[in-house]
Design an enzyme around this catalytic site. Structure first.
Site, PDB file in Angstrom:
ATOM      1  N   LYS A  25       6.069  34.360 -91.790  1.00  0.00           N
ATOM      2  CA  LYS A  25       7.259  35.095 -92.249  1.00  0.00           C
ATOM      3  C   LYS A  25       7.234  36.491 -91.638  1.00  0.00           C
ATOM      4  O   LYS A  25       8.261  37.016 -91.207  1.00  0.00           O
ATOM      5  CB  LYS A  25       7.289  35.155 -93.779  1.00  0.00           C
ATOM      6  CG  LYS A  25       8.610  35.662 -94.357  1.00  0.00           C
ATOM      7  CD  LYS A  25       8.710  37.175 -94.448  1.00  0.00           C
ATOM      8  CE  LYS A  25      10.040  37.620 -95.036  1.00  0.00           C
ATOM      9  NZ  LYS A  25      10.196  39.080 -95.081  1.00  0.00           N
ATOM     10  N   GLU A  44      15.740  44.467 -94.482  1.00  0.00           N
ATOM     11  CA  GLU A  44      14.489  44.793 -95.174  1.00  0.00           C
ATOM     12  C   GLU A  44      13.883  46.093 -94.649  1.00  0.00           C
ATOM     13  O   GLU A  44      13.604  46.207 -93.455  1.00  0.00           O
ATOM     14  CB  GLU A  44      13.495  43.633 -94.961  1.00  0.00           C
ATOM     15  CG  GLU A  44      12.209  43.805 -95.750  1.00  0.00           C
ATOM     16  CD  GLU A  44      11.230  42.640 -95.550  1.00  0.00           C
ATOM     17  OE1 GLU A  44      11.644  41.573 -95.066  1.00  0.00           O
ATOM     18  OE2 GLU A  44      10.052  42.827 -95.887  1.00  0.00           O
ATOM     19  N   ASP A  55      21.013  31.946 -82.111  1.00  0.00           N
ATOM     20  CA  ASP A  55      21.072  31.048 -83.264  1.00  0.00           C
ATOM     21  C   ASP A  55      19.700  31.115 -83.945  1.00  0.00           C
ATOM     22  O   ASP A  55      18.757  30.432 -83.536  1.00  0.00           O
ATOM     23  CB  ASP A  55      21.388  29.621 -82.788  1.00  0.00           C
ATOM     24  CG  ASP A  55      21.514  28.645 -83.949  1.00  0.00           C
ATOM     25  OD1 ASP A  55      20.941  28.920 -85.022  1.00  0.00           O
ATOM     26  OD2 ASP A  55      22.167  27.607 -83.766  1.00  0.00           O
TER      27      ASP A  55
HETATM   28  P1  NDP Z   1      27.860  27.448 -75.043  1.00  0.00           P
HETATM   29  O1  NDP Z   1      28.342  26.051 -74.865  1.00  0.00           O
HETATM   30  O2  NDP Z   1      28.726  28.402 -75.797  1.00  0.00           O
HETATM   31  O3  NDP Z   1      27.570  28.122 -73.652  1.00  0.00           O
HETATM   32  C1  NDP Z   1      26.817  27.568 -72.654  1.00  0.00           C
HETATM   33  C2  NDP Z   1      27.678  27.495 -71.432  1.00  0.00           C
HETATM   34  O4  NDP Z   1      27.724  28.752 -70.771  1.00  0.00           O
HETATM   35  C3  NDP Z   1      27.107  26.579 -70.406  1.00  0.00           C
HETATM   36  O5  NDP Z   1      27.363  25.246 -70.729  1.00  0.00           O
HETATM   37  C4  NDP Z   1      27.826  27.049 -69.153  1.00  0.00           C
HETATM   38  O6  NDP Z   1      29.102  26.428 -69.089  1.00  0.00           O
HETATM   39  C5  NDP Z   1      28.064  28.529 -69.417  1.00  0.00           C
HETATM   40  N1  NDP Z   1      27.235  29.372 -68.542  1.00  0.00           N
HETATM   41  C6  NDP Z   1      27.706  30.426 -67.800  1.00  0.00           C
HETATM   42  N2  NDP Z   1      26.705  30.988 -67.099  1.00  0.00           N
HETATM   43  C7  NDP Z   1      25.582  30.290 -67.366  1.00  0.00           C
HETATM   44  C8  NDP Z   1      24.222  30.391 -66.942  1.00  0.00           C
HETATM   45  N3  NDP Z   1      23.828  31.325 -66.064  1.00  0.00           N
HETATM   46  N4  NDP Z   1      23.324  29.519 -67.437  1.00  0.00           N
HETATM   47  C9  NDP Z   1      23.694  28.601 -68.326  1.00  0.00           C
HETATM   48  N5  NDP Z   1      24.965  28.431 -68.765  1.00  0.00           N
HETATM   49  C10 NDP Z   1      25.920  29.271 -68.295  1.00  0.00           C
HETATM   50  O7  NDP Z   1      26.438  27.515 -75.737  1.00  0.00           O
HETATM   51  P2  NDP Z   1      25.147  26.634 -75.694  1.00  0.00           P
HETATM   52  O8  NDP Z   1      25.362  25.321 -75.011  1.00  0.00           O
HETATM   53  O9  NDP Z   1      24.051  27.500 -75.201  1.00  0.00           O
HETATM   54  O10 NDP Z   1      24.937  26.326 -77.232  1.00  0.00           O
HETATM   55  C11 NDP Z   1      24.580  27.349 -78.124  1.00  0.00           C
HETATM   56  C12 NDP Z   1      25.464  27.284 -79.340  1.00  0.00           C
HETATM   57  O11 NDP Z   1      25.384  25.987 -79.933  1.00  0.00           O
HETATM   58  C13 NDP Z   1      25.020  28.251 -80.387  1.00  0.00           C
HETATM   59  O12 NDP Z   1      26.173  28.926 -80.871  1.00  0.00           O
HETATM   60  C14 NDP Z   1      24.443  27.360 -81.484  1.00  0.00           C
HETATM   61  O13 NDP Z   1      24.601  27.959 -82.755  1.00  0.00           O
HETATM   62  C15 NDP Z   1      25.229  26.100 -81.349  1.00  0.00           C
HETATM   63  N6  NDP Z   1      24.655  24.845 -81.825  1.00  0.00           N
HETATM   64  C16 NDP Z   1      23.344  24.712 -82.194  1.00  0.00           C
HETATM   65  C17 NDP Z   1      22.848  23.502 -82.638  1.00  0.00           C
HETATM   66  C18 NDP Z   1      21.385  23.391 -82.979  1.00  0.00           C
HETATM   67  O14 NDP Z   1      20.630  24.293 -82.714  1.00  0.00           O
HETATM   68  N7  NDP Z   1      20.933  22.295 -83.568  1.00  0.00           N
HETATM   69  C19 NDP Z   1      23.716  22.311 -82.718  1.00  0.00           C
HETATM   70  C20 NDP Z   1      25.051  22.565 -82.231  1.00  0.00           C
HETATM   71  C21 NDP Z   1      25.506  23.773 -81.815  1.00  0.00           C
HETATM   72  P3  NDP Z   1      29.803  26.198 -67.674  1.00  0.00           P
HETATM   73  O15 NDP Z   1      28.800  25.494 -66.809  1.00  0.00           O
HETATM   74  O16 NDP Z   1      30.971  25.364 -67.994  1.00  0.00           O
HETATM   75  O17 NDP Z   1      30.154  27.554 -67.137  1.00  0.00           O
END
Ligand code: NDP
Length: 440
Positions: free
Chosen positions: A272, A85, A288
Site C-alpha cells: 500500500k 493523503e 488507468d
Molecule cells: P486508446 O484506444 O484511447 O489509445 C490508443 C491508441 O492511440 C492506439 O490504438 C493508437 O491508435 C493511438 N496512438 C497514437 N500514437 C501512438 C503511439 N505512439 N503508440 C501507440 N498508440 C498510439 O487507449 P488504449 O488502447 O491504450 O487503452 C487504454 C484505455 O482503455 C484506458 O482508458 C483504460 O481505462 C481503458 N480500458 C482498460 C481496461 C483494462 O485495463 N482491463 C479494459 C478496457 C478499457 P491509432 O493507431 O489508430 O492511431
C-alpha cells in the site's frame, strides 16, 4: 533565460503558493496557459466530463503536488502526484533526496508487450487444439495485425502467441481451459482498447482452427511482460537520524523487508505504501490506476504467496532497495491527450516514452516505500505523519488561511491531533488574536 532543469528545489515547501508556481514555470518553461491547466484553473470542465463518461454530473478534484528531488538514470524529474493523503508527497521528496545524494535511482523497463486473452471451450482434445493453433501462429498474427495496421506501421502490433491449457476448476469432471495469449507490442499506449480489438478479431479464426467456441476476448491486467524495475544504493552511514546510527536505521529497514517477505498481512501494507506513490503519479498522468493496481497485486502473488513488491538488503555497507512490478502505462490514449491537467503534468515530467514513464514510476514507488520502512523501522510513522495530518484536522475543525498552520502547530505541540482539540485551540486563538480569516 530559464533556470537549468533540476528537481532539487530547496525550500519549495516553505514558499507561498504563488512563489512555488513561479519557480515551476521558470524551471519547466510551461506557458501561462499550461500553468493555469496545472493549477486546475482551466482543468476538466463538466461539459468535457460529459463526453468522457456516462451520467456525468460534475468534476471531482484532488490535490495536485510535486514530488521533488527525483533523479532516475541520471535525469531529474519533477513528479506530479494527485493524492488526498497528507505526508505522501513529503515522504517521497525526503526519500528521493537521500537517494539522490547517493547517486540516484537506476531503473529499467521491458518493451511494452501486453497480453490479450482468448478463452476457448468445446475444443475436444487439448493437445490437438494447441497444435492447430501453434501451427497457424503466423496466420493468427496476421489477422490480429490486420485489425490495427497503424500500430504495425509504428513498429508495434501482435508479436507472438502462446497457448495455455489450465486444469478445470471443477476437477477431473470439468473441461480443461484452453487460453490463447496474444502478445502485443502497444508502443506508447497502455493498449487495452487495441488489445481487445485484436482479441475479438482473431476469435473466429481461433474457433475454426480448434472447432471450439470462444467466450472471453480481453487483455490481461497481469502485464508481466511489461515490468519496470528500479534500484537504489544508499551508504549506511547516510541513514543516521533521530539520534540513531545509520546501522540501526538500516537494520530496522531490513527487518521491515523480512517481515513483508514472510507475512502477507504485512506485505499488503508494505505494498500500500508503494502504491501511495505509484497511484498518485498514475492519477496525475492520466493512467488507468485500477489496471496498475490489479497488475501489481496479481504480480505480488506470482509464487503463490502475496509478497512485497520491493525489498531491502544490506550489501557492502550499503542499503540496497529493489522494486519490480508490471506497469502498463501510456503517454497516448485514454484521457491522456484530452485532459488539460494531465497534459501539463506530463510536460512538466518531461518523459518522452511510456517506458521512461514506467521507470520513473517504479522509482517513485521505491522511494515511497523507503520513507515508510525507514520511519516504521525506527521511530514509528505517527511522529511525521501526525505533523502533516494536523493541517487536515485543523481545516476540518474550521480553521482557514493563516489559522491552519497555527492550529496545526499547536496540535502537534499538544501531542493531541484531534478535531475536538483543534476546535478548542482555534476558538482560544481567535479570542486572543482576532483577525480576518484569509483564504491564502
Ligand atoms: P486508446 O484506444 O484511447 O489509445 C490508443 C491508441 O492511440 C492506439 O490504438 C493508437 O491508435 C493511438 N496512438 C497514437 N500514437 C501512438 C503511439 N505512439 N503508440 C501507440 N498508440 C498510439 O487507449 P488504449 O488502447 O491504450 O487503452 C487504454 C484505455 O482503455 C484506458 O482508458 C483504460 O481505462 C481503458 N480500458 C482498460 C481496461 C483494462 O485495463 N482491463 C479494459 C478496457 C478499457 P491509432 O493507431 O489508430 O492511431
Amino acid at each position: 533565460m530559464g533556470e537549468v532543469f533540476t528537481s532539487r528545489l530547496a525550500g519549495f515547501h516553505k514558499k507561498p503558493l504563488a512563489d512555488r508556481l513561479g519557480a515551476i514555470a521558470r524551471v519547466t518553461h510551461l506557458s501561462a496557459a499550461e500553468m493555469d491547466d496545472l493549477r486546475g484553473d482551466q482543468g476538466l470542465t463538466v461539459e468535457f466530463a460529459n463526453q468522457m463518461i456516462e451520467n456525468a454530473v460534475g468534476v471531482f478534484s484532488l490535490s495536485l503536488g510535486l514530488g521533488l528531488n527525483m533523479q532516475v538514470n541520471g535525469r531529474d524529474y519533477l513528479v506530479p502526484m494527485a493524492v488526498e493523503e497528507p505526508s505522501v508527497i513529503a515522504a517521497v521528496t525526503f526519500a528521493a533526496k537521500i537517494v539522490r545524494e547517493s547517486g540516484g535511482f537506476v531503473a529499467e523497463a521491458d518493451d511494452p508487450i501486453m497480453i490479450g486473452q482468448v478463452q476457448v471451450t468445446n475444443f475436444g482434445d487439448p493437445t490437438v487444439a494447441t497444435k492447430a493453433l501453434v501451427s497457424h501462429k503466423e496466420q493468427l498474427l496476421a489477422v490480429a495485425n490486420s485489425f490495427h495496421p497503424s500500430m504495425v506501421a509504428r513498429g508495434g502490433g501482435a508479436r507472438d502467441i502462446e497457448v495455455r491449457v489450465l486444469p478445470a476448476p471443477e476437477g477431473a469432471r470439468g473441461e480443461p481451459l484452453l487460453v490463447v495469449h496474444l502478445l502485443i507490442d502497444t508502443q506508447e499506449a497502455m493498449g487495452a482498447n487495441l488489445i481487445n480489438t485484436m482479441c475479438e478479431g482473431i476469435a473466429p479464426l481461433v474457433e475454426s482452427l480448434t472447432g471450439g467456441k470462444v467466450f472471453l476476448r480481453i487483455l490481461s491486467n497481469l502485464a508481466d511482460r511489461r515490468l519496470a524495475r528500479a534500484t537504489c544504493r544508499i551508504p549506511v552511514t547516510a541513514l543516521a537520524d533521530f539520534d540513531m546510527s545509520g546501522e540501526s536505521i538500516a537494520e530496522g529497514i531490513v527487518q521491515a523487508s523480512r517481515f513483508a517477505q514472510a507475512d502477507p498481512y504485512r506485505a499488503a501494507t508494505h505494498n500500500k505504501g508503494v502504491m501511495n506513490g505509484i497511484d498518485s503519479m498514475a492519477i496525475a498522468t492520466g493512467q488507468d490506476w485500477r489496471a496498475i493496481e490489479a497488475g501489481a497485486h496479481a504480480f505480488a502473488c506470482r509464487d503463490g504467496q502475496y509478497r512485497p513488491l520491493s525489498t531491502w538488503t544490506l550489501e557492502e555497507a550499503h542499503l540496497v532497495g529493489r522494486i519490480e512490478l508490471p506497469l502498463a502505462l501510456g503517454i497516448v490514449g485514454g484521457p491522456i491527450k484530452i485532459h488539460p491537467q494531465v497534459q501539463a503534468a506530463l510536460k512538466m515530467l518531461r518523459v518522452t516514452s511510456a517506458r521512461e514513464l514506467s521507470m520513473v514510476m517504479a522509482a517513485v514507488g521505491l522511494a515511497q516505500n523507503f520513507a515508510a520502512v525507514r520511519a516504521l523501522g525506527s521511530v514509528g510513522i505517527q511522529k511525521g505523519h501526525m505533523a502533516l495530518h494536523a493541517r487536515c484536522v485543523a481545516v476540518t475543525a474550521g480553521a482557514r488561511g493563516q489559522w491552519v498552520e497555527k492550529v496545526a502547530d499547536a496540535l502537534v505541540t499538544a501531542g493531541h491531533v484531534k478535531v475536538e482539540k483543534a476546535r478548542e485551540i482555534l476558538a482560544s486563538m481567535m479570542r486572543d488574536e482576532p483577525s480576518p480569516v484569509t483564504g491564502t
